[in-house]
Design a protein around this motif. Structure first.
Motif, PDB file in Angstrom:
ATOM      1  N   CYS A 193     -10.642   1.736   1.073  1.00 17.83           N
ATOM      2  CA  CYS A 193     -10.360   1.905  -0.354  1.00 17.83           C
ATOM      3  C   CYS A 193      -9.271   2.948  -0.612  1.00 17.83           C
ATOM      4  CB  CYS A 193     -11.646   2.337  -1.045  1.00 17.83           C
ATOM      5  SG  CYS A 193     -11.411   2.568  -2.801  1.00 17.83           S
ATOM      6  N   ARG A 238       0.828  -1.201   0.000  1.00 17.60           N
ATOM      7  CA  ARG A 238       0.000   0.000   0.000  1.00 17.60           C
ATOM      8  C   ARG A 238       0.868   1.259   0.000  1.00 17.60           C
ATOM      9  NH1 ARG A 238      -5.881   0.551   1.619  1.00 17.60           N
ATOM     10  NH2 ARG A 238      -5.994   2.784   1.927  1.00 17.60           N
ATOM     11  N   THR A 254     -16.774  -0.477  -9.811  1.00 24.61           N
ATOM     12  CA  THR A 254     -17.334   0.213  -8.652  1.00 24.61           C
ATOM     13  C   THR A 254     -17.764   1.637  -9.017  1.00 24.61           C
ATOM     14  OG1 THR A 254     -15.027   0.590  -8.169  1.00 24.61           O
ATOM     15  CG2 THR A 254     -16.152  -1.048  -6.826  1.00 24.61           C
ATOM     16  N   SER A 270     -11.900   8.045  -7.165  1.00 20.92           N
ATOM     17  CA  SER A 270     -13.202   7.735  -7.743  1.00 20.92           C
ATOM     18  C   SER A 270     -14.202   8.866  -7.497  1.00 20.92           C
ATOM     19  CB  SER A 270     -13.709   6.399  -7.230  1.00 20.92           C
ATOM     20  OG  SER A 270     -14.535   6.572  -6.148  1.00 20.92           O
ATOM     21  N   ARG A 286     -14.863 -10.294   6.908  1.00 19.04           N
ATOM     22  CA  ARG A 286     -13.666 -10.318   7.743  1.00 19.04           C
ATOM     23  C   ARG A 286     -13.647 -11.637   8.511  1.00 19.04           C
ATOM     24  NH1 ARG A 286     -12.490  -6.748   5.005  1.00 19.04           N
ATOM     25  NH2 ARG A 286     -11.589  -4.724   5.519  1.00 19.04           N
ATOM     26  N   PRO A 310     -19.298   3.151   2.239  1.00 13.89           N
ATOM     27  CA  PRO A 310     -19.221   2.547   0.900  1.00 13.89           C
ATOM     28  C   PRO A 310     -17.784   2.208   0.509  1.00 13.89           C
ATOM     29  CG  PRO A 310     -19.638   4.903   0.739  1.00 13.89           C
ATOM     30  CD  PRO A 310     -19.752   4.553   2.189  1.00 13.89           C
ATOM     31  N   PHE A 311     -16.812   2.870   1.123  1.00 15.30           N
ATOM     32  CA  PHE A 311     -15.407   2.611   0.791  1.00 15.30           C
ATOM     33  C   PHE A 311     -14.717   1.791   1.886  1.00 15.30           C
ATOM     34  CE2 PHE A 311     -16.514   6.489  -1.560  1.00 15.30           C
ATOM     35  CZ  PHE A 311     -16.094   6.134  -2.838  1.00 15.30           C
ATOM     36  N   ILE A 346      -9.158   4.479 -15.836  1.00 14.12           N
ATOM     37  CA  ILE A 346      -8.252   3.834 -14.870  1.00 14.12           C
ATOM     38  C   ILE A 346      -6.961   3.396 -15.569  1.00 14.12           C
ATOM     39  CG2 ILE A 346      -9.124   1.432 -14.954  1.00 14.12           C
ATOM     40  CD1 ILE A 346      -8.370   3.019 -11.732  1.00 14.12           C
ATOM     41  N   ARG A 391      -7.639  -1.207   5.762  1.00 12.35           N
ATOM     42  CA  ARG A 391      -7.806  -1.757   4.406  1.00 12.35           C
ATOM     43  C   ARG A 391      -8.886  -1.006   3.636  1.00 12.35           C
ATOM     44  NH1 ARG A 391      -3.930  -5.735   3.674  1.00 12.35           N
ATOM     45  NH2 ARG A 391      -4.601  -5.280   1.555  1.00 12.35           N
ATOM     46  N   LEU A 437     -18.903  -6.443   3.228  1.00 10.78           N
ATOM     47  CA  LEU A 437     -17.482  -6.778   3.385  1.00 10.78           C
ATOM     48  C   LEU A 437     -17.384  -8.042   4.229  1.00 10.78           C
ATOM     49  CD1 LEU A 437     -15.940  -3.318   4.373  1.00 10.78           C
ATOM     50  CD2 LEU A 437     -15.876  -4.434   2.139  1.00 10.78           C
TER      51      LEU A 437
HETATM   52  C1  HEM Z   1     -17.290   4.100  -6.081  1.00  9.27           C
HETATM   53  C2  HEM Z   1     -16.118   3.536  -6.253  1.00  9.27           C
HETATM   54  C3  HEM Z   1     -15.464   2.578  -5.293  1.00  9.27           C
HETATM   55  C4  HEM Z   1     -16.013   1.867  -4.242  1.00  9.27           C
HETATM   56  C5  HEM Z   1     -17.478   1.847  -3.789  1.00  9.27           C
HETATM   57  C6  HEM Z   1     -14.929   1.119  -3.636  1.00  9.27           C
HETATM   58  C7  HEM Z   1     -15.074   0.316  -2.512  1.00  9.27           C
HETATM   59  C8  HEM Z   1     -14.030  -0.310  -1.866  1.00  9.27           C
HETATM   60  C9  HEM Z   1     -14.152  -1.025  -0.610  1.00  9.27           C
HETATM   61  C10 HEM Z   1     -15.440  -1.189   0.190  1.00  9.27           C
HETATM   62  C11 HEM Z   1     -12.924  -1.512  -0.275  1.00  9.27           C
HETATM   63  C12 HEM Z   1     -12.542  -2.280   0.981  1.00  9.27           C
HETATM   64  C13 HEM Z   1     -12.622  -3.755   0.766  1.00  9.27           C
HETATM   65  C14 HEM Z   1     -12.452  -4.496   2.079  1.00  9.27           C
HETATM   66  O1  HEM Z   1     -12.283  -3.867   3.143  1.00  9.27           O
HETATM   67  O2  HEM Z   1     -12.535  -5.726   2.078  1.00  9.27           O
HETATM   68  C15 HEM Z   1     -12.017  -1.125  -1.358  1.00  9.27           C
HETATM   69  C16 HEM Z   1     -10.680  -1.444  -1.421  1.00  9.27           C
HETATM   70  C17 HEM Z   1      -9.861  -1.128  -2.469  1.00  9.27           C
HETATM   71  N1  HEM Z   1     -10.169  -0.302  -3.534  1.00  9.27           N
HETATM   72 FE1  HEM Z   1     -11.935   0.610  -3.882  1.00  9.27          FE
HETATM   73  N2  HEM Z   1     -13.772   1.353  -4.334  1.00  9.27           N
HETATM   74  C18 HEM Z   1     -14.043   2.241  -5.339  1.00  9.27           C
HETATM   75  C19 HEM Z   1     -13.153   2.747  -6.264  1.00  9.27           C
HETATM   76  C20 HEM Z   1     -11.827   2.364  -6.383  1.00  9.27           C
HETATM   77  C21 HEM Z   1     -10.897   2.872  -7.368  1.00  9.27           C
HETATM   78  C22 HEM Z   1     -11.227   3.929  -8.422  1.00  9.27           C
HETATM   79  C23 HEM Z   1      -9.723   2.219  -7.157  1.00  9.27           C
HETATM   80  C24 HEM Z   1      -8.412   2.335  -7.900  1.00  9.27           C
HETATM   81  C25 HEM Z   1      -8.041   3.393  -8.551  1.00  9.27           C
HETATM   82  C26 HEM Z   1      -9.905   1.313  -6.040  1.00  9.27           C
HETATM   83  C27 HEM Z   1      -8.943   0.478  -5.532  1.00  9.27           C
HETATM   84  C28 HEM Z   1      -9.067  -0.251  -4.368  1.00  9.27           C
HETATM   85  C29 HEM Z   1      -7.999  -1.091  -3.823  1.00  9.27           C
HETATM   86  C30 HEM Z   1      -6.616  -1.311  -4.430  1.00  9.27           C
HETATM   87  C31 HEM Z   1      -8.491  -1.641  -2.627  1.00  9.27           C
HETATM   88  C32 HEM Z   1      -7.765  -2.573  -1.653  1.00  9.27           C
HETATM   89  C33 HEM Z   1      -7.063  -1.716  -0.611  1.00  9.27           C
HETATM   90  C34 HEM Z   1      -6.300  -2.541   0.405  1.00  9.27           C
HETATM   91  O3  HEM Z   1      -6.683  -3.699   0.665  1.00  9.27           O
HETATM   92  O4  HEM Z   1      -5.331  -2.015   0.962  1.00  9.27           O
HETATM   93  N3  HEM Z   1     -11.196   1.437  -5.591  1.00  9.27           N
HETATM   94  N4  HEM Z   1     -12.724  -0.382  -2.279  1.00  9.27           N
END
Ligand code: HEM
Length: 343
Positions: free
Chosen positions: A291, A2, A159, A297, A224, A283-284, A52, A289, A222
């Protein structure tokens, strides 16, 4: 990993991506004519794949490769649809679905390998350039570059495309909200293309997007696993338990939201939002961990809404509640057919 990727998501770098995001959106709608019916889910996904890939991989896929990526991403999502029969079958069984899943992975890897080959030796500040530098210095192995790019491709387009799709849907169903959205665009942008600085001033648009992701969080739950026994709000949870944290349920819980089924962007006005529990809306995700692409986004979605909304009003074709199809993310079951009207 990360920490390694973080510079690619730096706020200053993100702000500099605004004109690319707007230009790609303008290209995407250049072929629209007044009265067309479009599958808006598909069009938003094609647009966010292009964005992207350019933002993170420093590459332009062109039309044919974008289509190839999009067509092969779909079977990946399908594999995660809840299906009681498939859950009983072992992974190695060569069902048609497993075969299409494997072949999609191979296709996507081939596209990614092509991009990596083109970019090797070039410098840059995008994610791929950062990963290639780390690989050259021996900090990460070669396969890692491909894995990271695959993760970004999967996590980073569908997403955002879905959050946009549901926003267009909700705007179409709520004419008064739609009117205020257009009015804000006209006032703040005054007919010009939006920039990152203006995106921050589009308060109402941001509330609309926030509220759309409350009702239709693309990541709807999600998972865990507990590593130690714990007490969770009075429940004894043993180690090794699987926990679900369902955004879909929490976001519609009357404990946190009045009239939870109502689409009401103004519930995000600071005075109404500040009293709410911090995790009534996630939502994120949250914690370490959460987003990494959140800011990316939000900027992207705001710029797309503003660029399209300046020129078009989108009207849903069909009525009644949406049929939904849960897979890795929550999709409308039959895409999102919308008639586009020039404003
Ligand atoms: C509306 C758009 C988006 C939503 C709703 C979203 C949602 C999420 C959520 C809920 C997680 C956490 C997953 C978990 O805890 O198990 C996550 C992780 C992540 N997202 Fe997003 N995401 C979005 C857009 C993006 C974009 C645009 C990118 C890349 C440019 C991205 C890259 C990632 C990555 C790499 C992770 C893993 C992070 C980690 O484990 O350290 N996401 N996302």
């Amino acid at each position: 990993m990360r920490e390694l990727s973080q510079p690619a998501f730096d706020m200053r770098r993100l702000a500099g991506l605004d004109s690319m995001m707007v230009e790609r959106t303008r290209d995407a709608i250049a072929g629209w004519t007044d009265g067309d019916v479009r599958n808006v889910e598909r069009e938003m996904a094609r647009l966010t794949v292009g964005i992207i890939v350019e933002a993170m991989f420093g590459a332009d896929l062109g039309e044919a490769r974008t289509r190839r990526v999009q067509e092969n991403l779909e079977p990946l999502g399908r594999r995660f649809e809840p299906d009681p029969i498939r859950f009983l079958l072992p992974d190695w069984l060569p069902t048609p679905e497993t075969r299409s899943y494997r072949s999609s992975i191979r296709e996507l890897e081939a596209v990614i390998d092509g991009i990596v080959a083109e970019r090797r030796g070039e410098e840059g500040e995008d994610l791929l350039a950062i990963l290639l530098r780390a690989e050259r210095s021996g900090a990460i192995p070669e396969e890692r570059v491909r894995d990271e790019l695959m993760t970004m491709l999967l996590a980073g387009h569908d997403t955002t495309a879905l959050s946009l799709t549901y926003t267009w849907f909700l705007l179409s169903e709520h004419p008064e909200v739609e009117r205020r959205f257009h009015e804000e665009l006209d006032t703040v942008l005054g007919g010009a293309s939006p920039t990152a600085a203006e995106a921050r001033k589009l308060d109402y648009t941001n509330r609309v997007l926030t509220e759309a992701m409350r009702l239709y969080p693309p990541v709807y739950t999600l998972f865990r696993e507990t590593v130690t026994p714990m007490d969770l709000a009075g429940y004894d949870v043993p180690a090794g338990s699987l926990l679900m944290l369902p955004q879909w349920g929490v976001h519609r819980d009357p404990r946190w939201y009045d009239d939870p089924e109502e689409f009401d962007p103004d519930r995000w006005l600071p005075e109404r939002a500040e009293k709410r529990h911090r995790f009534a809306y996630f939502p994120f995700g949250g914690g370490s961990r959460s987003c990494i692409g959140r800011q990316f986004s939000l900027l992207e979605a705001t710029l797309i809404l503003a660029t399209v909304g300046r020129e078009y009003r989108l009207e849903r074709v069909g009525e009644g509640p949406l049929d939904l199809r849960p897979s890795l993310t929550m999709h409308p079951a039959d895409g999102m057919a919308m008639r586009v009207h020039r404003r």
